[in-house]
Design an enzyme around this catalytic site. Structure first.
Site, PDB file in Angstrom:
ATOM      1  CG  HIS A  16    -109.665  20.739  43.052  1.00 13.74           C
ATOM      2  ND1 HIS A  16    -110.439  21.170  44.109  1.00 13.74           N
ATOM      3  CD2 HIS A  16    -110.306  19.659  42.552  1.00 13.74           C
ATOM      4  CE1 HIS A  16    -111.503  20.398  44.225  1.00 13.74           C
ATOM      5  NE2 HIS A  16    -111.446  19.457  43.279  1.00 13.74           N
ATOM      6  CG  HIS A  18    -110.498  14.274  42.978  1.00  9.08           C
ATOM      7  ND1 HIS A  18    -111.036  14.172  44.246  1.00  9.08           N
ATOM      8  CD2 HIS A  18    -110.932  15.460  42.485  1.00  9.08           C
ATOM      9  CE1 HIS A  18    -111.770  15.250  44.490  1.00  9.08           C
ATOM     10  NE2 HIS A  18    -111.723  16.038  43.442  1.00  9.08           N
ATOM     11  CG  HIS A 202    -114.855  18.855  46.686  1.00 13.23           C
ATOM     12  ND1 HIS A 202    -113.630  18.535  47.189  1.00 13.23           N
ATOM     13  CD2 HIS A 202    -114.798  18.559  45.360  1.00 13.23           C
ATOM     14  CE1 HIS A 202    -112.858  18.057  46.212  1.00 13.23           C
ATOM     15  NE2 HIS A 202    -113.552  18.054  45.090  1.00 13.23           N
ATOM     16  CD  GLU A 205    -118.356  19.827  41.984  1.00 15.53           C
ATOM     17  OE1 GLU A 205    -118.238  19.254  43.085  1.00 15.53           O
ATOM     18  OE2 GLU A 205    -117.936  19.316  40.921  1.00 15.53           O
ATOM     19  CG  ASP A 284    -112.255  13.917  38.930  1.00 15.17           C
ATOM     20  OD1 ASP A 284    -111.653  13.197  39.722  1.00 15.17           O
ATOM     21  OD2 ASP A 284    -113.117  14.749  39.285  1.00 15.17           O
TER      22      ASP A 284
HETATM   23  N1  HPA Z   1    -116.096  16.206  42.824  1.00 14.67           N
HETATM   24  C1  HPA Z   1    -116.400  15.718  44.019  1.00 14.67           C
HETATM   25  N2  HPA Z   1    -115.877  14.611  44.494  1.00 14.67           N
HETATM   26  C2  HPA Z   1    -114.981  13.960  43.755  1.00 14.67           C
HETATM   27  C3  HPA Z   1    -114.626  14.404  42.517  1.00 14.67           C
HETATM   28  C4  HPA Z   1    -115.214  15.594  42.030  1.00 14.67           C
HETATM   29  O1  HPA Z   1    -114.952  16.040  40.886  1.00 14.67           O
HETATM   30  N3  HPA Z   1    -113.711  13.529  42.026  1.00 14.67           N
HETATM   31  C5  HPA Z   1    -113.526  12.597  42.959  1.00 14.67           C
HETATM   32  N4  HPA Z   1    -114.288  12.849  44.005  1.00 14.67           N
HETATM   33 ZN    ZN Z   2    -112.765  17.827  43.058  1.00 16.18          ZN
END
Ligand code: HPA
Ligand code: ZN
Length: 340
Positions: A16, A18, A202, A205, A284
């Site tokens: 996971h 990006h 996603h 969260e 990230d």
């Molecule tokens: N969460 C949700 N969307 C995203 C993220 C993240 O950490 N990074 C890039 N898009």
């Molecule tokens: Zn993410």
């Protein structure tokens, strides 16, 4: 205790992450300078060594502020080689930490911000990967990802370009972005149109357990970005276990974005002990001051994962990776060959 070289050699998997979230502040400055662009003044702290975003407020507002910084970091890129360089840079660093497989979330919308069409962006990423793979053997696959707060129409366009250009490295379709924008059902057409077997979204969260249920039932995903807030719903936990749901857990991200205040309250250990098929991700890493090596180290140091349990996380990830059976077999062999 696991130390130094023996920890480094433990085979790790980042399921996971990006792609634009891996751009280091140093790389952002280098790319901005060669492209003659000035990074957004809010993007870095006064030292110029860390990205920043406003971190007041709750998890939802943190995520929105972070997503703006993410787009600002992306916008220093202008050319094909920028994408090749950031891909190589991350894979090279991950391989040095013992990572054997990375699955990047990539975004046609972010490619378009840089001035590249989907095909050019994939070609650039593939070049960075080939270079890294020659050096270290690291494997990579890509998840073409729609961005929830860009809306359902933009998502459908991402699905259409994904379906319209088959590339062997693109093996999954996903959804990221602000979990509270629009409804999950709005994105069903995009998920159905992508034509890819691998799916992840996603959920759980910045939003509660109900979005996890919806992602599962409406988008038909079995892999979930985060899913941590499923812990609030006992029945959902049972359901998720029974379908062998895969939570892609990113501890440092959850703490940086204030989903949880500290390691103690984070459900990583409880998920694993309950029998969920947990995998780890760095999300990230440049924004959350982490790396996939650090995420494994945190699991060891703060959640008590033994070496055997860390290897189980890697095995889970390879079993659930959006990758063909030949490479899956090679990766499982690498994990099995690891000497304690
Ligand atoms: N969460 C949700 N969307 C995203 C993220 C993240 O950490 N990074 C890039 N898009
Ligand atoms: Zn993410």
């Amino acid at each position: 205790m696991l130390f130094g070289d023996s920890f480094r050699k433990l085979p790790k998997v980042d399921l996971h992450v990006h792609l634009e979230g891996t751009i280091t502040p140093e790389m952002a400055k280098k790319i901005a300078s060669r492209n003659n662009v000035i990074p957004s003044p809010q993007l870095m702290d006064s030292s110029g060594e860390h990205f920043r975003w406003s971190s007041d407020g709750d998890a939802r507002h943190n995520l929105i502020a972070f997503l703006k910084a993410y787009d600002d970091a992306t916008s220093v890129m202008k050319r094909r080689e920028d994408y090749s360089d950031i891909t190589y840079d991350y894979l090279h660093r991950a391989a040095q930490e013992g990572c054997v497989y990375v699955e990047f979330f990539i975004s046609a919308d972010h490619g378009a911000m840089v001035g590249l069409d989907y095909k050019e962006m994939i070609g650039a990423i593939a070049d960075g990967y080939e270079k890294a793979k020659k050096e270290s053997g690291i494997e990579m696959r890509l998840i073409s990802t729609c961005v929830r707060h860009y809306g359902p129409e933009a998502a459908l366009k991402v699905a259409d370009v994904t379906r319209g250009y088959h590339h062997p490295l693109v093996t999954g379709f996903g959804m990221a972005g602000d979990e509270n924008a629009h409804t999950i059902a709005d994105f069903r057409p995009a998920f159905m149109a992508s034509g890819l077997a691998g799916r992840t979204a996603h959920a759980g969260e910045a939003s509660g357990p109900e979005t996890v249920r919806q992602a599962r039932d409406i988008l038909q995903v079995r892999r979930f970005g985060h899913m941590v807030r499923a812990i609030e719903d006992v029945k959902l936990m049972e359901e998720q276990k029974s379908i062998l749901a895969v939570p892609e857990v990113c501890v440092s991200s959850n703490i940086a974005l204030k989903v949880y205040p500290d390691y103690k309250s984070h459900p990583l250990r409880r998920f694993f002990d309950y029998g969920l098929k947990v995998v780890l991700g760095s999300d990230d890493p440049s924004f959350f001051n982490t790396s996939i090596g650090r995420e494994y180290k945190i699991a060891h140091d703060h959640f008590g994962f033994t070496e055997t349990e860390l290897l189980q996380l890697s095995r889970n990830a390879v079993e659930e990776a959006f990758v063909g059976e030949a490479v899956r077999g090679q990766l499982l062999d690498k994990i099995a060959a690891h000497k304690h």
